[in-house]
Design a protein around this motif. Structure first.
Motif, PDB file in Angstrom:
ATOM      1  N   MET A 152      -6.324 -44.164 -29.799  1.00  0.00           N
ATOM      2  CA  MET A 152      -5.237 -44.022 -28.447  1.00  0.00           C
ATOM      3  C   MET A 152      -3.946 -43.889 -28.854  1.00  0.00           C
ATOM      4  O   MET A 152      -3.015 -43.212 -28.202  1.00  0.00           O
ATOM      5  N   GLY A 153      -3.499 -44.393 -30.020  1.00  0.00           N
ATOM      6  CA  GLY A 153      -2.229 -44.348 -30.566  1.00  0.00           C
ATOM      7  C   GLY A 153      -1.946 -42.767 -30.790  1.00  0.00           C
ATOM      8  O   GLY A 153      -0.687 -42.357 -30.683  1.00  0.00           O
ATOM      9  N   LEU A 154      -2.701 -42.422 -31.682  1.00  0.00           N
ATOM     10  CA  LEU A 154      -2.663 -40.819 -31.953  1.00  0.00           C
ATOM     11  C   LEU A 154      -2.600 -39.931 -30.485  1.00  0.00           C
ATOM     12  O   LEU A 154      -1.837 -39.324 -30.530  1.00  0.00           O
ATOM     13  N   TRP A 182       6.352 -49.474 -32.745  1.00  0.00           N
ATOM     14  CA  TRP A 182       6.005 -50.439 -31.921  1.00  0.00           C
ATOM     15  C   TRP A 182       5.097 -49.681 -30.556  1.00  0.00           C
ATOM     16  O   TRP A 182       4.060 -50.296 -30.105  1.00  0.00           O
ATOM     17  N   TYR A 183       5.576 -48.572 -30.392  1.00  0.00           N
ATOM     18  CA  TYR A 183       4.723 -47.691 -29.125  1.00  0.00           C
ATOM     19  C   TYR A 183       3.408 -47.440 -29.768  1.00  0.00           C
ATOM     20  O   TYR A 183       2.294 -47.805 -29.188  1.00  0.00           O
ATOM     21  N   GLU A 184       3.073 -47.055 -30.964  1.00  0.00           N
ATOM     22  CA  GLU A 184       1.750 -46.782 -31.730  1.00  0.00           C
ATOM     23  C   GLU A 184       1.161 -48.115 -31.744  1.00  0.00           C
ATOM     24  O   GLU A 184      -0.105 -48.068 -31.486  1.00  0.00           O
ATOM     25  N   HIS A 201      -0.539 -49.687 -28.739  1.00  0.00           N
ATOM     26  CA  HIS A 201      -1.739 -49.083 -28.333  1.00  0.00           C
ATOM     27  C   HIS A 201      -2.637 -49.764 -29.293  1.00  0.00           C
ATOM     28  O   HIS A 201      -4.001 -49.719 -28.914  1.00  0.00           O
ATOM     29  N   HIS A 202      -2.340 -49.620 -30.733  1.00  0.00           N
ATOM     30  CA  HIS A 202      -3.435 -50.117 -31.512  1.00  0.00           C
ATOM     31  C   HIS A 202      -4.015 -51.531 -31.013  1.00  0.00           C
ATOM     32  O   HIS A 202      -5.216 -51.793 -31.005  1.00  0.00           O
ATOM     33  N   GLU A 203      -3.132 -52.387 -30.698  1.00  0.00           N
ATOM     34  CA  GLU A 203      -3.452 -53.889 -30.537  1.00  0.00           C
ATOM     35  C   GLU A 203      -4.151 -53.836 -29.087  1.00  0.00           C
ATOM     36  O   GLU A 203      -5.047 -54.779 -28.979  1.00  0.00           O
ATOM     37  N   LEU A 204      -3.876 -52.845 -28.219  1.00  0.00           N
ATOM     38  CA  LEU A 204      -4.544 -52.995 -26.771  1.00  0.00           C
ATOM     39  C   LEU A 204      -5.968 -52.358 -27.095  1.00  0.00           C
ATOM     40  O   LEU A 204      -6.842 -52.759 -26.351  1.00  0.00           O
ATOM     41  N   GLY A 205      -6.086 -51.514 -28.220  1.00  0.00           N
ATOM     42  CA  GLY A 205      -7.471 -51.302 -28.481  1.00  0.00           C
ATOM     43  C   GLY A 205      -8.474 -52.232 -28.661  1.00  0.00           C
ATOM     44  O   GLY A 205      -9.253 -52.414 -28.258  1.00  0.00           O
ATOM     45  N   HIS A 206      -7.903 -53.256 -29.397  1.00  0.00           N
ATOM     46  CA  HIS A 206      -8.545 -54.373 -29.929  1.00  0.00           C
ATOM     47  C   HIS A 206      -9.053 -55.318 -28.629  1.00  0.00           C
ATOM     48  O   HIS A 206      -9.873 -55.693 -28.564  1.00  0.00           O
ATOM     49  N   ILE A 207      -7.828 -55.473 -27.785  1.00  0.00           N
ATOM     50  CA  ILE A 207      -8.165 -56.322 -26.829  1.00  0.00           C
ATOM     51  C   ILE A 207      -9.182 -55.638 -25.701  1.00  0.00           C
ATOM     52  O   ILE A 207     -10.158 -56.301 -25.277  1.00  0.00           O
ATOM     53  N   TYR A 208      -9.080 -54.085 -25.517  1.00  0.00           N
ATOM     54  CA  TYR A 208     -10.170 -53.413 -24.585  1.00  0.00           C
ATOM     55  C   TYR A 208     -11.425 -53.595 -25.312  1.00  0.00           C
ATOM     56  O   TYR A 208     -12.548 -53.717 -24.496  1.00  0.00           O
ATOM     57  N   VAL A 246       7.515 -56.559 -29.910  1.00  0.00           N
ATOM     58  CA  VAL A 246       7.751 -55.223 -29.544  1.00  0.00           C
ATOM     59  C   VAL A 246       9.267 -54.967 -29.257  1.00  0.00           C
ATOM     60  O   VAL A 246       9.827 -55.817 -28.562  1.00  0.00           O
ATOM     61  N   VAL A 247       9.859 -53.960 -29.879  1.00  0.00           N
ATOM     62  CA  VAL A 247      10.904 -53.473 -29.445  1.00  0.00           C
ATOM     63  C   VAL A 247      10.707 -51.819 -29.121  1.00  0.00           C
ATOM     64  O   VAL A 247       9.821 -51.285 -29.566  1.00  0.00           O
ATOM     65  N   PRO A 248      11.500 -51.125 -28.384  1.00  0.00           N
ATOM     66  CA  PRO A 248      11.437 -49.897 -27.868  1.00  0.00           C
ATOM     67  C   PRO A 248      11.525 -48.962 -29.015  1.00  0.00           C
ATOM     68  O   PRO A 248      12.602 -48.298 -29.240  1.00  0.00           O
ATOM     69  N   ASN A 249      10.647 -48.820 -29.886  1.00  0.00           N
ATOM     70  CA  ASN A 249      10.795 -47.729 -30.836  1.00  0.00           C
ATOM     71  C   ASN A 249       9.296 -47.160 -30.904  1.00  0.00           C
ATOM     72  O   ASN A 249       8.266 -47.499 -30.634  1.00  0.00           O
TER      73      ASN A 249
END
Ligand code: X8Z
Ligand code: ZN
Length: 601
Positions: A402-404, A360-362, A365-372, A354-357
């Motif tokens: 969630m990214g959207l 990566w923001y999107e 969120h996508h990856e945390l969706g998998h995690i949750y 991740v770098v702040p752009n």
């Protein structure tokens, strides 16, 4: 005489089995399932931990991790594909009407796992495992170079988003494709090995094997994907026309090309063009650049927590690999984002850079969706073997949803990332979203899906990989190579999934369709907000709905789950409705311009 005795005993045995009560048969099968599960979970965890090392620490010339990973994967394969297990499972499944639905599902999952590793062909399975580990190391150990200087994929992506000098762009684009040349032989080898391993248990090819996970035939999956492309085509054709003219203007090219040269686009594969549009008053990139990479990931967690999800476990933060390696690190790591459920229980981790752009923001969120999703179905009602998405597309859809949501204006304003009274042009916002979500469909449902179908189901000859790839790029995306790309290149293999997530990319196409169905339902039925301008933040009811989808994992039939939760079948209608206003707008904007894609596909 001997024969007769054996026959007699067999008959007695059969009689006994025949008499076994349903309860005692179910108890026997349950015992088998539990024994299997225990061993499976142990071996799976060991293999995951080895894979984790192999993906987070790639040292040139050091095969320590590769050897350990190979051994752990071999042990897992020997177990899941064991002839004894297969025979037992098949025997039990012959009497599936005497078993519970949950038991049948678990046994079928075991057979599905076995088909990828049948120990009737142990050497083949070993060879495939070895080839897969090597391919991954080559892909992520690759040293990308521009003008002799090593560059990261984050740097390549940034240059393709922002550079306006076409000569520079061409250089960067070509550099990004070099990795394909070292991956070609491995892909040819994997094409054969993947097909041969699943053929040993009766699947015609690897593509069909992967598709069968949806309970669908290859023809049905292709038809579904092609229908999807046809449905969004009128809008894609407008976006393509718009992009050709817009980019020609930006790059100072007088003659607008018929097809988009690949190096003109802000993404290595032309799968996401959203950075072409900067919406006045809502420059998310500029906002995010002020933040740290840590903020991006923590913000993702805050969002999920606001929906009543639990905080991420401490082990997530301790064990994940979330940020790019320091410049001077003596090793490399997998640079593509992924989420891991290592023990199929509590050990969840992300691998990101991740770098702040915005991208990566999107993605965070996508990856945390998998995690949750992992966390939600790791509950006592879901057996280890069924800790999976309702189908693979569901798993991809949750985080993208969630990214959207996390990019919509009321959400950003609610978080004070934007002033609440900021004026923005809704059509520009919609255009930017379409350059992400619509542009993705011809790529995923068209190029990637057709290429892998050709590769596995039709045994595409190695001498035709690149030609086929670019034919599909032109047909579906209207994108052409900037220069001739001979068969020494293997541009398909520059895409991560072609190497290590084979024959599954339609998951993403379907996930986008699903996510608009879910989003539409949340906006209208739960939030009573316009789907174009929602704010999910802090809405426990949204979390409840999402958890209802995730909690049962793969214990339920995905079609039934869809019906039970949103009352619909899989349908692109909500996606098409969402973008409908844009079609008229683009037709006007494109008036007088030459369209170069056919009207229908
Ligand atoms: O690969 C991914 C995720 C990992 S599951 C980052 N995606 C596809 C891609 O990058 O090609 C997300 C959308 C499409
Ligand atoms: Zn994903």
């Amino acid at each position: 005489m001997k024969k007769k005795v054996v026959f007699g005993l067999g008959a007695v045995f059969l009689l006994l089995v025949g008499c076994q009560s349903r309860e005692s048969f179910q108890a026997e099968v349950q015992q088998f399932i539990e024994g299997y599960t225990k061993q499976y979970q142990q071996l799976y965890y060991a293999a995951s931990k080895a894979e984790w090392k192999s993906n987070t620490r790639i040292v040139e010339g050091d095969s320590t991790n590769a050897i350990a990973t190979r051994q752990a994967n071999e042990a897992l394969a020997a177990f899941t594909g064991s002839a004894k297990n297969i025979a037992t499972i098949q025997a039990y499944l012959k009497k599936e009407n005497r078993l519970t639905a949950l038991q049948v599902k678990q046994l079928k999952k075991m057979l599905y796992l076995a088909a990828n590793n049948p120990q009737t062909v142990p050497e083949l399975v070993k060879e495939r495992i070895k080839a897969e580990t090597e391919q991954n190391e080559k892909l992520f150990g690759f040293d990308f170079k521009v003008d002799g200087r090593s560059v990261t994929t984050n740097e390549i992506d940034e240059a393709l988003r922002t550079e306006t000098d076409l000569k520079e762009r061409l250089k960067v684009w070509k550099a990004s494709k070099e990795v394909g040349t070292v991956l070609k032989d491995g892909l040819v080898n994997l094409q054969q090995l993947r097909n041969q391993t699943v053929q040993a248990l009766g699947y015609p090819d690897y593509f069909t094997y992967q598709v069968s996970d949806y309970g669908m035939s290859t023809e049905e999956m292709l038809e579904l994907n092609h229908r999807l492309v046809r449905e969004i085509w009128p809008l894609y054709r407008e976006l393509h026309t718009y992009a050709r003219y817009e980019l020609a203007r930006r790059y100072g090219v007088a003659e607008v090309p018929d097809m988009l040269p690949a190096h003109w686009l802000p993404n290595r594969w032309g799968q996401d063009w959203s950075s072409l549009v900067q919406v006045e008053g809502m420059n998310l990139d500029a906002i995010l650049r002020q933040k740290s990479a840590e903020w991006i990931v923590r913000q993702g967690e805050r969002f999920y927590k606001s929906l009543d999800f639990p905080p991420l476990p401490a082990s997530f933060w301790e064990l994940s690999s979330l940020y790019p390696l320091p410049k001077d690190a003596p090793y490399k790591k997998n640079n593509h984002a992924s989420a891991w459920h290592l023990d199929l229980d509590k050990d969840v981790r992300c691998l990101m850079s991740v770098v702040p752009n915005t991208e990566w923001y999107e993605t965070a969120h996508h990856e945390l969706g998998h995690i949750y999703y992992f966390i939600s179905y790791s509950n006592p009602d879901v057996p280890i073997l069924l800790r999976d998405g309702a189908n693979r597309a569901f798993h991809e859809a949750m985080g993208s949803l969630m990214g959207l949501a996390a990019m919509q204006k009321p959400f950003l304003a609610g978080l004070d990332l934007l002033p609440a009274n900021r004026q923005t042009d809704p059509m520009q916002l919609l255009l930017k979203e379409a350059l992400n979500y619509i542009v993705f469909i011809p790529w995923s449902a068209g190029v990637m899906t057709d290429f892998e179908y050709e590769l596995y189901a039709r045994n595409l000859p190695a001498a035709e990989f690149n030609r086929t790839w670019w034919e599909l790029k032109q047909k579906y995306q209207g994108i052409v190579a900037p220069e001739p790309r001979g068969e020494n290149y293997c541009d398909a293999a520059t895409k991560t999934h072609i190497n290590n997530d084979a024959a599954q990319y339609y998951d993403y196409a379907l996930s986008y369709v699903l996510l608009f169905q879910f989003h539409d339902h949340i906006a209208r039925e739960i939030l009573h907000q316009d789907p174009h301008a929602t704010n999910y933040y802090g809405q426990a009811a949204v979390g409840e709905f999402v958890r209802e989808l995730m909690y049962p994992g793969a214990t339920v039939d995905w079609r039934k789950l869809l019906k039970d939760t949103i009352g619909q079948e899989l349908s692109a209608r909500p996606m098409l409705n969402y973008f409908q206003p844009l079609l008229e707008y683009l037709k006007k904007a494109n008036q007088g311009r030459t369209y170069t894609l056919p009207e229908t596909i």
